[in-house]
Design an enzyme around this catalytic site. Structure first.
Site, PDB file in Angstrom:
ATOM      1  N   GLU A 241       1.339   7.185   1.122  1.00  0.00           N
ATOM      2  CA  GLU A 241       0.403   6.059   1.143  1.00  0.00           C
ATOM      3  C   GLU A 241       0.175   5.591   2.580  1.00  0.00           C
ATOM      4  O   GLU A 241      -0.914   5.196   2.960  1.00  0.00           O
ATOM      5  CB  GLU A 241       0.954   4.901   0.306  1.00  0.00           C
ATOM      6  CG  GLU A 241       0.079   3.664   0.369  1.00  0.00           C
ATOM      7  CD  GLU A 241       0.505   2.574  -0.604  1.00  0.00           C
ATOM      8  OE1 GLU A 241       1.667   2.589  -1.029  1.00  0.00           O
ATOM      9  OE2 GLU A 241      -0.339   1.730  -0.926  1.00  0.00           O
TER      10      GLU A 241
ATOM     11  N   GLN B 214      -1.467   2.827  -9.780  1.00  0.00           N
ATOM     12  CA  GLN B 214      -0.074   2.770  -9.342  1.00  0.00           C
ATOM     13  C   GLN B 214       0.587   1.505  -9.863  1.00  0.00           C
ATOM     14  O   GLN B 214       0.147   0.406  -9.534  1.00  0.00           O
ATOM     15  CB  GLN B 214      -0.058   2.782  -7.800  1.00  0.00           C
ATOM     16  CG  GLN B 214       1.311   2.613  -7.184  1.00  0.00           C
ATOM     17  CD  GLN B 214       1.220   2.203  -5.719  1.00  0.00           C
ATOM     18  OE1 GLN B 214       0.211   1.629  -5.302  1.00  0.00           O
ATOM     19  NE2 GLN B 214       2.255   2.473  -4.954  1.00  0.00           N
ATOM     20  N   GLY B 215       1.656   1.643 -10.656  1.00  0.00           N
ATOM     21  CA  GLY B 215       2.376   0.487 -11.184  1.00  0.00           C
ATOM     22  C   GLY B 215       3.673   0.262 -10.434  1.00  0.00           C
ATOM     23  O   GLY B 215       4.731   0.703 -10.864  1.00  0.00           O
TER      24      GLY B 215
ATOM     25  N   GLU C 233       4.746  -7.473   7.721  1.00  0.00           N
ATOM     26  CA  GLU C 233       6.123  -7.889   8.020  1.00  0.00           C
ATOM     27  C   GLU C 233       7.114  -6.814   7.580  1.00  0.00           C
ATOM     28  O   GLU C 233       8.066  -6.490   8.294  1.00  0.00           O
ATOM     29  CB  GLU C 233       6.425  -9.227   7.342  1.00  0.00           C
ATOM     30  CG  GLU C 233       5.659 -10.421   7.933  1.00  0.00           C
ATOM     31  CD  GLU C 233       4.152 -10.382   7.687  1.00  0.00           C
ATOM     32  OE1 GLU C 233       3.719  -9.853   6.637  1.00  0.00           O
ATOM     33  OE2 GLU C 233       3.388 -10.856   8.559  1.00  0.00           O
TER      34      GLU C 233
END
Lengths: 375, 411
Positions: free
Chosen positions: B254, B134-135, B394
């Protein structure tokens, strides 16, 4: 026995929860609650019993006080998770009434066997009850009592009795010649005196109750067995009350954070406010998940009920403190005033936080189960 | 009947039975090498080949991609991946190596790719023959993902890509990369586009992969540099300028919050490896000596251990509750907590274990006296990969505060 995937929370349970939310919202919205219980701000005020007995009568007629009476004893025998849903709504409304005490007494009586049948009938007939178990030190050990029974009469004082000013019956634990017994007492019987405590929480009342040779019916000669069976359900419902109240605190504080502007931004823009409120939400969801699991265990996996209920109330007790502190803090100056409604929930939660064992106490009991017994 | 089997539809029940039988016969034997703690730390060819062979056999048996249509190499079933996952985990199989392909690339290509592309790419992705990476992240674009600067310039029906991606797990083994880049510098969000890129074929010809070394000492992730790489327009997913929306599909999956269930397997440990959950934490506390007694007798440690145990139970029960509509107030409130809860829980459990281990917590993998083979310090260090990757804790709290609680956007 394995637990059902849905915790046993079926359609009836969902309808009960919705009906309860509507009942409390229609009959005692928070502004009306404030008028009812917060008319006297004097810090030196004495004990008070502020509630709407007419609404309590309606709750009894709706059958809510008989939900947990086993079917065999003539009650509705609803799954505990359904009762927990109702109690969440009770907490969300911070509703003053003796429902928790009556349900708690029901769990103990249901664990007492045949001798408690008449007492359960009293509850089925609409009598409100509460537990009188605690000693002057507020010991959370269920066996701690200062009462003594001999010759069929009770003497001594029970402390930290919840909603004692609203009930018809008391379920008291007392030392007997044979050990520890449980006694069903008419709150109006000769020799019973209810001494109201001056407490911080405005949505409940509390008392120490003295017994002077009071006639009482022994419903169990083995109090410890009955209490150990009942306590997981008692802890679970207190966790439900806390989760419901915390959801009110969260939603009310989020609403304020979305409207109040400082530095040209709504408060919720600032991560110092936003992130702890997310943590309150996560805390509520953890408690809800844990308490449904505990409730479901009470119904279907009793050997695990104690363990799971310790988890639920340990988390709930901590949440009660955290959600309360954040609700006042993020309301800022107005949150520190009597006129802002958040103090009602703040005080109820601080009361609940230490009611049947705080977080550290429940974790200590859980540790005894998980660390000290054979793996 | 197991608790998870209770609510199976007839199709699911039959499929579960099939999975169980197949796994009983075909679960691979002991690995020839030490396996890493997760697919993201696969370092060597022997590790990769062992795991790829397992994924291929599971795919060919129909346990992977079950819910995708048959035209794209899937099983054409309804809500059965969950069943296969439960059975693969229960059977303690090895994990699946093509984790980014299965969890992120597959749903993204499926929802946003052209038909021809799906038919070509997905079967070899499911089988694990093509490893994917994954880029997304760049040196200047971490939590603020939309600020990526890797740029594709149009030349005829080709695109020429220049830029620099980092934290690219598995890039050293990957055939393909999902790539978020910029096609317009004048709009931050609407200037983004999304491609799939055959990076292995272009190694040394416009693509350079350089390993980065983690705080654990492991490799596994990389930086990837693009220098005038030519890519065909047919490798673009969805419309030009829609890259951010496509990336949201990737990120949702994801974080285990998407429509399509990700194939999951695992549980097998090899050699010196141990579990790092609360059960093994309790075991550690019972067996670690402290003074005259056990670490498990220390009241402060007892409290900490119970906090971790309760949190783990809460997470497990929250996953259970997520599957019951009646117990949800807001559809995304629980799913969007998954990643945050799982990663912070892993961190707390490992941190508590190091406190329990005391002085022996200093011992690492190669030390014979290390508790649990040195897995606890490694798990603690690796847990920061989890709380930082895929949107830091966060950022997760921003998302929850904004999308679930409706608070004002912090940007």
């Amino acid at each position: 026995m394995a637990q059902p995937n849905d915790f046993g929370f079926g359609e009836e349970a969902a309808m009960l929860k919705d009906a309860a939310r509507k009942f409390f919202a229609d009959n005692l919205p928070v502004a009306a609650l404030h008028q009812l219980v917060a008319d006297n701000h004097d810090p030196d005020r004495g004990p008070a019993v502020a509630w709407r007995e007419d609404l309590w009568r309606q709750m009894v007629e709706l059958g809510w006080t008989a939900l947990a009476i086993p079917e065999a004893a003539g009650g509705l025998g609803m799954p505990l998770v359904a009762v927990a849903g109702l109690v969440e709504e009770l907490g969300r409304a911070a509703f003053p009434c003796p429902l928790l005490g009556t349900l708690n007494a029901t769990f103990v009586l249901a664990a007492c066997g045949d001798r408690a049948a008449a007492a359960l009938d009293d509850i089925g007939a609409g009598r409100a009850a509460t537990l009188a178990l605690t000693n002057r030190d507020g010991d959370w050990n269920p066996a701690a009592t200062e009462l003594r029974a001999s010759g069929g009469t009770l003497s001594g004082t029970a402390w930290f009795v919840q909603d004692a000013g609203k009930v018809d019956r008391l379920l008291a634990a007392a030392h007997t010649e044979g050990g520890l017994g449980l006694f069903w007492v008419d709150a109006g019987a000769a020799g019973v005196r209810v001494h109201g405590d001056a407490i911080v929480d405005l949505t409940r009342d509390q008392a120490h109750v003295s017994f002077d040779n009071v006639e009482a019916v022994e419903v169990s000669a083995n109090a410890l067995a009955a209490l150990n069976t009942a306590f997981p359900a008692i802890w679970t419902l207190l966790a439900a009350d806390i989760a419901g109240a915390a959801e009110w605190q969260l939603q009310t504080t989020v609403e304020y954070a979305n409207t109040r502007k400082q530095f040209d931004r709504p408060l919720g823009f600032f991560q110092a406010v936003k992130h702890p409120l997310v943590d309150v939400m996560i805390g509520i969801d953890e408690v809800r998940s844990l308490l449904y699991n505990a409730a479901c265990a009470c119904d279907t996996e009793p050997e695990k009920a104690g363990q799971y209920a310790h988890m639920a109330l340990a988390a709930a007790s901590d949440l009660a403190g955290f959600a309360s502190s954040r609700s006042v803090q993020y309301h800022g100056g107005i949150g520190f005033t009597w006129e802002c409604f958040v103090h009602l929930y703040f005080k109820r939660q601080k009361h609940s936080q230490a009611l049947w064992g705080d977080g550290a106490w429940h974790r200590a009991r859980l540790a005894e189960i998980l660390l000290d017994t054979a793996a | 009947m197991s608790a998870s089997a209770r609510k199976d539809t007839p199709e699911q029940a039959e499929f579960r039975q099939y999975c169980r039988q197949w796994l009983a016969q075909h679960k691979p034997g002991e690995p020839p090498v030490r396996l890493p703690q997760s697919p993201l730390e696969i370092m060597t060819e022997p590790q990769l080949h062992y795991l790829q062979a397992w994924q291929k056999s599971a795919y060919e048996a129909g346990l992977i991609g079950c819910d995708y249509p048959q035209e794209v190499g899937g099983g054409g079933r309804g809500d059965c991946q969950r069943i296969a996952n439960q059975e693969m985990i229960a059977a303690r199989t090895p994990f699946l190596p093509n984790v980014i392909g299965l969890g992120m690339a597959a749903p993204t290509v499926f929802y946003h790719g052209q038909e021809e592309l799906k038919r070509r790419l997905l079967p070899r992705l499911f089988s694990g023959e093509d490893i994917w990476c994954q880029g997304f992240s760049e040196p200047g674009a971490g939590s603020d993902l939309a600020s990526v600067q890797t740029f594709a310039e149009r030349r005829g029906d080709k695109w020429v890509i220049n830029g620099h991606k980092v934290w690219t797990s598995l890039a050293h083994f990957a055939e393909w990369m999902i790539l978020l880049l910029r096609t317009d510098r004048s709009h931050k969000y609407d200037g983004l586009s999304y491609f799939v890129v055959p990076i292995r074929a272009a190694l040394g010809k416009g693509v350079t992969v350089r390993p980065l070394i983690k705080i654990t000492g492991e490799t596994g992730f990389n930086e990837v540099i693009f220098e005038d790489l030519e890519v065909d327009d047919s490798y673009r997913l969805d419309e030009l300028g829609k890259g951010w929306q496509v990336a949201m599909t990737t990120l949702l999956h994801e974080r285990s919050a998407g429509e399509l269930q990700t194939p999951r397997a695992g549980g097998m440990k090899s050699g010196a490896t141990h579990d790092t959950n609360s059960r093994s934490l309790i075991e550690l506390a019972r067996t670690t000596r402290r003074g005259e007694g056990r670490a498990a007798d220390d009241p402060v440690l007892r409290d900490r251990i119970m906090r971790a145990v309760i949190r783990e139970k809460a997470f497990e029960q929250t996953l259970r509750r997520s599957r019951n509509q009646a117990l949800l107030d807001h559809p995304m409130r629980l799913p969007l907590q998954n990643k945050l809860l799982a990663s912070e829980l892993a961190q707390e459990v490992a941190d508590t274990a190091l406190a329990v281990a005391g002085a022996a917590g200093s011992l690492y993998l190669a030390d014979d006296n290390a508790p649990a083979g040195g897995q606890w310090p490694m798990a603690y260090m690796n847990s920061f990969g989890m709380t930082i990757a895929a949107g830091t804790s966060e950022v997760q709290r921003n998302i929850l505060g904004e999308r679930v609680l409706g608070m004002s956007k912090s940007k």
